[in-house]
Design a protein around this motif. Structure first.
Motif, PDB file in Angstrom:
ATOM      1  N   ARG A   1       0.920  -1.237   0.201  1.00  0.00           N
ATOM      2  CA  ARG A   1      -0.134  -0.121   0.218  1.00  0.00           C
ATOM      3  C   ARG A   1       0.976   1.168  -0.053  1.00  0.00           C
ATOM      4  N   LEU A   2       1.842   1.264   0.842  1.00  0.00           N
ATOM      5  CA  LEU A   2       2.781   2.490   0.951  1.00  0.00           C
ATOM      6  C   LEU A   2       3.564   2.530  -0.606  1.00  0.00           C
TER       7      LEU A   2
ATOM      8  N   ALA B   1       4.125   5.351  -5.573  1.00  0.00           N
ATOM      9  CA  ALA B   1       4.072   5.417  -7.281  1.00  0.00           C
ATOM     10  C   ALA B   1       3.130   6.551  -7.581  1.00  0.00           C
ATOM     11  N   ASP B   2       1.894   6.742  -6.868  1.00  0.00           N
ATOM     12  CA  ASP B   2       1.050   7.767  -7.245  1.00  0.00           C
ATOM     13  C   ASP B   2       1.768   9.228  -7.132  1.00  0.00           C
TER      14      ASP B   2
ATOM     15  N   ILE C   1       4.255  -1.709  -9.164  1.00  0.00           N
ATOM     16  CA  ILE C   1       4.399  -2.588  -7.945  1.00  0.00           C
ATOM     17  C   ILE C   1       3.649  -3.983  -8.234  1.00  0.00           C
ATOM     18  N   SER C   2       4.574  -4.801  -7.625  1.00  0.00           N
ATOM     19  CA  SER C   2       4.049  -6.377  -7.593  1.00  0.00           C
ATOM     20  C   SER C   2       4.126  -7.013  -6.226  1.00  0.00           C
ATOM     21  N   ARG C   3       3.322  -7.954  -5.996  1.00  0.00           N
ATOM     22  CA  ARG C   3       3.320  -8.667  -4.750  1.00  0.00           C
ATOM     23  C   ARG C   3       3.627 -10.179  -5.079  1.00  0.00           C
TER      24      ARG C   3
ATOM     25  N   PRO D   1       7.936  11.344   3.844  1.00  0.00           N
ATOM     26  CA  PRO D   1       7.653  10.550   5.131  1.00  0.00           C
ATOM     27  C   PRO D   1       7.195   9.010   4.710  1.00  0.00           C
ATOM     28  N   GLN D   2       6.667   8.804   3.192  1.00  0.00           N
ATOM     29  CA  GLN D   2       6.162   7.653   2.921  1.00  0.00           C
ATOM     30  C   GLN D   2       7.438   6.622   2.733  1.00  0.00           C
ATOM     31  N   VAL D   3       8.276   7.056   2.239  1.00  0.00           N
ATOM     32  CA  VAL D   3       9.675   6.491   2.336  1.00  0.00           C
ATOM     33  C   VAL D   3      10.372   5.888   3.314  1.00  0.00           C
ATOM     34  N   ALA D   4      10.084   6.767   4.491  1.00  0.00           N
ATOM     35  CA  ALA D   4      10.571   6.460   5.949  1.00  0.00           C
ATOM     36  C   ALA D   4       9.491   5.369   6.349  1.00  0.00           C
ATOM     37  N   ALA D   5       8.276   5.439   6.133  1.00  0.00           N
ATOM     38  CA  ALA D   5       7.348   4.384   6.547  1.00  0.00           C
ATOM     39  C   ALA D   5       7.610   3.147   6.094  1.00  0.00           C
TER      40      ALA D   5
END
Length: 235
Positions: free
Chosen positions: A22-23, A28-29, A42-44, A75-79
């Motif tokens: 999700r993060l 990506a957005d 993104i792939s899972r 902050p998204q990257v930190a998360a």
């Protein structure tokens, strides 16, 4: 400039794969519309849902470096970093795309300028001059990712066949005249400056009104994606 690629494999702490995905989708957005970002997917993992992969393609190494620098304090990257499994290091492969199925070649630098009416009419060469004119200008413009063609249907005439694409959508813009389009089993009236989007797998063909019909067709360049259907008009 040389197009560059990057493949990154992250492993989340056990049970945190969904949150990590999700993060990364939010990252990506944020990159949507960023200069030089051609792909950020993104792939899972299907066997290990805590494994998340990012596949990137950038127009140049400089574009990639600038985008990466801009995300350093995000902050998204930190998360994202906080969710990673410390026992399974991040794997990263940088490369240069060579091509393949579904791959888009890099766009050319610079500009190309020409008048479309100076290009040869292909319809006449196929014995369809009584129907109209067709000029396919992709190669002459040096386009790598976009297909463009100019069509003129003579007054009261119909295109000799329908066609469809397996994956590509197309946009048709009426430059002058009018008429109608048959799109699968639907008829759409057309007037000057109308724009008609036709999705993949949808059959289309055009019929001119009393003033003729001039169309500009634009879509992604996908060689071999088109299929012609002769005798498609049946009313």
């Amino acid at each position: 400039m040389t197009t560059v690629s990057r493949h990154v494999q992250f492993t989340a702490r056990p049970g945190s794969g969904e949150e990590l995905a999700r993060l990364l989708l939010e990252v990506a957005d944020q990159l949507r519309g960023t200069a030089g970002c051609d792909q950020y997917v993104i792939s899972r993992g299907s066997e290990d849902p805590d494994v998340i992969c990012v596949d990137e393609r950038w127009s140049s190494a400089g574009d990639l470096e600038r985008a990466s620098a801009g995300l350093q304090d995000d902050p998204q990257v930190a998360a994202v970093l906080a969710l990673l499994d410390p026992g399974r290091p991040v794997a990263r492969i940088d490369g240069v795309p060579l091509g393949g199925v579904g791959d888009l070649p890099p766009a050319r630098d610079g500009i190309t300028h020409l008048n479309l009416l100076d290009l040869p009419d292909k319809a006449a060469g196929f014995g369809l001059g009584h129907v109209g004119e067709a000029r396919f200008v992709t190669a002459d413009l040096g386009l790598e990712r976009t297909g463009v063609s100019l069509h003129h249907v003579r007054p009261g005439a119909r295109q000799a066949f329908g066609h469809r694409h397996g994956e590509a959508e197309e946009l048709y813009v009426v430059l002058s005249g009018g008429g109608r389009a048959r799109v699968d089993d639907e008829f759409v009236d057309l007037a000057p400056h109308d724009a008609l989007r036709v999705g993949p797998r949808t059959v289309r063909a055009f019929e001119a009104g009393p003033e003729g019909l001039e169309l500009l067709a634009v879509g992604p360049r996908r060689p071999g994606d088109g299929e012609m259907l002769h005798g498609w008009w049946n009313d």
